[in-house]
Design an enzyme around this catalytic site. Structure first.
Site, PDB file in Angstrom:
ATOM      1  N   ARG A  30       0.823  -1.213   0.000  1.00  0.00           N
ATOM      2  CA  ARG A  30       0.000   0.000   0.000  1.00  0.00           C
ATOM      3  C   ARG A  30       0.860   1.267   0.000  1.00  0.00           C
ATOM      4  O   ARG A  30       0.354   2.360  -0.233  1.00  0.00           O
ATOM      5  CB  ARG A  30      -0.929   0.008   1.211  1.00  0.00           C
ATOM      6  CG  ARG A  30      -0.225  -0.005   2.546  1.00  0.00           C
ATOM      7  CD  ARG A  30      -1.225  -0.025   3.689  1.00  0.00           C
ATOM      8  NE  ARG A  30      -0.596  -0.091   5.003  1.00  0.00           N
ATOM      9  CZ  ARG A  30      -0.224  -1.208   5.604  1.00  0.00           C
ATOM     10  NH1 ARG A  30      -0.423  -2.376   5.005  1.00  0.00           N
ATOM     11  NH2 ARG A  30       0.340  -1.189   6.798  1.00  0.00           N
ATOM     12  N   TYR A  31       2.152   1.106   0.285  1.00  0.00           N
ATOM     13  CA  TYR A  31       3.051   2.264   0.329  1.00  0.00           C
ATOM     14  C   TYR A  31       3.876   2.423  -0.942  1.00  0.00           C
ATOM     15  O   TYR A  31       4.341   3.521  -1.239  1.00  0.00           O
ATOM     16  CB  TYR A  31       4.015   2.147   1.511  1.00  0.00           C
ATOM     17  CG  TYR A  31       3.334   2.120   2.850  1.00  0.00           C
ATOM     18  CD1 TYR A  31       2.512   3.170   3.261  1.00  0.00           C
ATOM     19  CD2 TYR A  31       3.501   1.049   3.713  1.00  0.00           C
ATOM     20  CE1 TYR A  31       1.878   3.139   4.491  1.00  0.00           C
ATOM     21  CE2 TYR A  31       2.880   1.009   4.952  1.00  0.00           C
ATOM     22  CZ  TYR A  31       2.062   2.058   5.331  1.00  0.00           C
ATOM     23  OH  TYR A  31       1.447   2.022   6.552  1.00  0.00           O
ATOM     24  N   THR A  32       4.116   1.349  -1.674  1.00  0.00           N
ATOM     25  CA  THR A  32       5.009   1.426  -2.834  1.00  0.00           C
ATOM     26  C   THR A  32       4.227   1.601  -4.129  1.00  0.00           C
ATOM     27  O   THR A  32       3.037   1.291  -4.206  1.00  0.00           O
ATOM     28  CB  THR A  32       5.862   0.148  -2.940  1.00  0.00           C
ATOM     29  OG1 THR A  32       5.002  -0.983  -3.143  1.00  0.00           O
ATOM     30  CG2 THR A  32       6.680  -0.066  -1.684  1.00  0.00           C
TER      31      THR A  32
END
Length: 748
Positions: free
Chosen positions: A126-128
């Site tokens: 969800r961050y990359t």
């Protein structure tokens, strides 16, 4: 049980449990082999990798696009094509984006995608963000050109490609590893330019041998700059059989007095290497090393600095030891077990692999050309109809305006096909108005020329081969790069022995009467003045160096050895030798020795027999020691160093005060045994125990010997020994009255 309660198996197949289990396990095995663990020779991808690449292309995540959250990609992959765990799917995506894991990354990742130190330290999906790299075009560019077969996805709602139309042998470029049921694959990465050169050579010379191909494909090429030290003959054997191993070694340079490691083998963690080195240093198994630190950063991914204690150490020897005992040198298993064009897994050699891939590429290019030929002919057919409509535009407009069904009228009036009629009707009027006859005819001419070229290429094996060759060379020129892993033939690293790593320093080995041993630094040590446990005192002190072995002799004549540097410091009371060795019950330690393997020592028992032996005969690995001296029914005496066997003299003294001196040369040199008689003792006195040998010593010519008699001592100089000289095995001469109760003797 009533008939109503009894279960009914009508309509069900009944088979033995053994047969069912065998069939189910076989189905599972084939699924793992074909759909999970092993790559396909055509595109070199496993199903999950193929589905990730395809899903990203469908999402428009090309190299020129803006990246999207990795969670979006993973969601599409597992929702549409790969109904498995999201974490495993994301991990496969991350692997293809790590430049230290893939020689030619297929995915361009933004964010934390792990590091060489910890490849699995990547951030959550969800961050990359991610998109495809330009290199991925080599797998995708021909996808929509009729080059692959399509199959339904897991729920039958979508279609996915069975394979990717790879323009290069991707299997060899990025390599792969996988473990299936009963088989595994380990393909190392290679250099694009070298692989293409080998393919081109095989195209030009189909009968080429593997040795010829290896002139172009010299060996694996890992993402790191570590050296590949495997001999060329071993690499050639690996490519001939499809199995083998490759050994990679870290590179290092000297910067002043420090050692700087600049590259590590593939998939080796810098922090793990530092930990392995530091563990040896903390365990005092690496005394040459003072400190180590990690100076790696973004500009220099690997920079490990080792600081030696001195600039006089053997740098090559130290690094050879570290290469052999840490992951600075690593071996990789090679197994070209892949799924071939026939859908079966098989271990292939290099020629079989490249030949089969060239067949795959030939089929792909043939399908692409035929697909294009169909498109060209369809377009030419449409242009023919469009040109007729342009030349008869007024009549076409009249028919469209006046007829309820203009299509059949147009087909009948102008002899158009149904496809041509549909195309004319679908063309906007204003477009027809702007069309010019020259433009239509120009496009027709271009398409006719292309059609001619396509037909000629499809009809000629030579032209088809040349097309494949030119495309391979063009891709190599565009995407290729220089080799990263240099090929350097070197011998395997050798770990230094524990003694080799110890600094050579003078030490004094001290043995107490109760069998406690220790080592003091230096030779100017007053061993008698050291502190001892209550009731204990000095028995023997011998001088040597920290790199030598220290040996101890017990009263039964058994010898025990240990590295001298491993003895505890003389600052304490030492340690009991019974904790390090396992001497016979009731025995006691009587002396110590230290020296070089070829140095001679005098061994004797208190019954008057002895011999000369080399120090190497003291050395053994058994905790129970080794039989060296046979003292008969008596006890062994303290061993004595012989400095010059040709000139030194043996001095023996008995408890009755008889002293005899004779040349050492009169004693035999033995590896073990009882030896010859040194001094004569009447058998009756020996049997009763009234007289035994109290001590023996080796005195150099011109030296002296000191006799300790209770609280008194007497020093006999070389000239004084004249009165006690005699032949070996004689009685000797009696010492003066008052000095006949000798406790010990010491040569000087």
């Amino acid at each position: 049980m009533t008939d109503l309660a009894r279960p009914s198996f009508h309509g069900f197949e009944q088979i033995p449990l053994r047969e069912y289990a065998e069939r189910a396990y076989l189905d599972y095995s084939m699924y793992v082999v074909l759909d999970r663990a092993l790559p396909f020779i055509g595109d070199g991808l496993k199903p999950v990798q193929r589905r990730i690449i395809y899903a990203m292309s469908e999402l428009g995540l090309g190299a020129a696009a803006k990246p999207k959250k990795s969670a979006r990609t993973v969601g599409d992959v597992i929702g549409k094509f790969h109904p498995h765990g999201d974490s495993a799917c994301y991990e496969a995506l991350v692997l293809m984006a790590q430049p230290f894991s893939y020689r030619y990354p297929l995915i361009d990742g933004q964010g934390n995608f792990g590091s060489p130190d910890d490849p699995k330290s990547f951030a959550a999906m969800r961050y990359t963000e991610s998109k495809l790299t330009p290199f991925a075009e080599l797998l995708l560019s021909e996808l929509g050109q009729g080059t692959v077969d399509w199959t339904a996805n897991f729920d039958g709602t979508l279609e996915e490609p069975t394979w990717m139309p790879a323009r290069i042998p991707h299997l060899l470029l990025n390599g792969t590893t996988g473990i299936a049921v009963g088989m595994a694959t380990d393909v190392p990465p290679h250099n694009l330019r070298e692989v293409v050169a080998a393919c081109v050579h095989l195209l030009d010379q189909p009968d080429a041998e593997i040795a010829d191909l290896c002139q172009h494909l010299r060996g694996p090429d890992f993402p790191t700059a570590a050296e590949i030290i495997t001999p060329r003959s071993d690499l050639l054997a690996m490519y001939r059989t499809g199995v083998g191993s490759v050994r990679a070694r870290a590179t290092w340079v000297r910067e002043g007095h420090t050692i700087v490691i600049t590259a590590l083998p593939y998939q080796v963690s810098p922090s793990k290497v530092l930990e392995q080195i530091d563990q040896q240093r903390q365990a005092k198994k690496l005394p040459w090393l003072e400190d180590l630190r990690d100076e790696s950063d973004h500009e220099t991914p690997v920079r490990l600095v080792l600081i030696p204690r001195s600039n006089r150490i053997d740098y090559d020897g130290l690094m050879s030891h570290l290469l052999a005992t840490t992951d600075l040198e690593k071996s990789y298993r090679i197994n070209f077990n892949i799924i071939g064009l026939d859908g079966r897994p098989q271990v292939k050699n290099l020629k079989a692999l490249l030949s089969e891939w060239l067949v795959f590429r030939t089929n792909t290019v043939t399908r692409r050309l035929r697909h294009r030929l169909d498109r060209v002919e369809r377009r030419m057919h449409l242009l023919d109809g469009l040109l007729i409509a342009f030349l008869n535009i007024d009549e076409v407009i009249r028919i469209i305006r006046s007829e309820d069904e203009p299509k059949p009228v147009l087909m009948a009036r102008f002899e158009l096909s149904e496809v041509q009629a549909d195309y004319v009707l679908e063309t906007r009027l204003r477009q027809l108005a702007r069309l010019e006859e020259m433009k239509i005819r120009g496009e027709q001419d271009a398409l006719a020329a292309e059609r001619k070229t396509l037909i000629a290429t499809l009809g000629s094996d030579a032209r088809l081969k040349k097309l494949i060759r030119d495309e391979l060379l063009a891709d190599a020129a565009k995407y290729g790069d220089d080799r990263r892993s240099p090929l350097v033939e070197r011998d395997a690293a050798r770990a230094l022995s524990e003694t080799d790593l110890v600094a050579s320093e003078p030490i004094t080995v001290v043995l107490s009467q109760k069998g406690w041993a220790r080592a003091a630094k230096g030779h100017e040590v007053d061993a008698a003045a050291l502190s001892y446990r209550e009731g204990d005192r000095l028995l023997a002190a011998v001088r040597g160096r920290s790199t030598q072995q220290a040996a101890f002799l017990d009263s039964t004549g058994r010898a025990y050895s240990t590295p001298a540097h491993s003895l505890p410091s003389a600052r304490g009371n030492g340690e009991p030798l019974t904790g390090r060795f396992s001497p016979p019950a009731g025995s006691r330690f009587v002396g110590a020795a230290i020296g070089e393997p070829d140095q001679r020592f005098l061994l004797a028992g208190n019954h008057g027999y002895g011999f000369v032996t080399r120090f190497e005969n003291f050395i053994g690995r058994n905790k129970a020691g080794k039989a060296l001296l046979n003292p008969g029914e008596g006890d062994a005496l303290r061993p004595t160093l012989i400095e010059d066997p040709a000139r030194d003299w043996v001095v023996a003294v008995t408890t009755a005060g008889h002293l005899l001196a004779f040349p050492v040369a009169e004693l035999p040199e033995l590896d073990r045994g009882k030896g010859n008689k040194i001094i004569q003792i009447p058998p009756a006195r020996l049997k009763s125990g009234d007289e035994t040998v109290i001590a023996v010593a080796a005195v150099r010519e011109g030296g002296e010997v000191t006799l300790f008699c209770g609280g008194r001592k007497m020093t006999l100089h070389w000239r004084d020994l004249r009165n006690y000289r005699g032949a070996r095995a004689t009685r000797g001469s009696l010492l003066p009255r008052g000095l006949q109760r000798v406790d010990d003797i010491e040569a000087g």
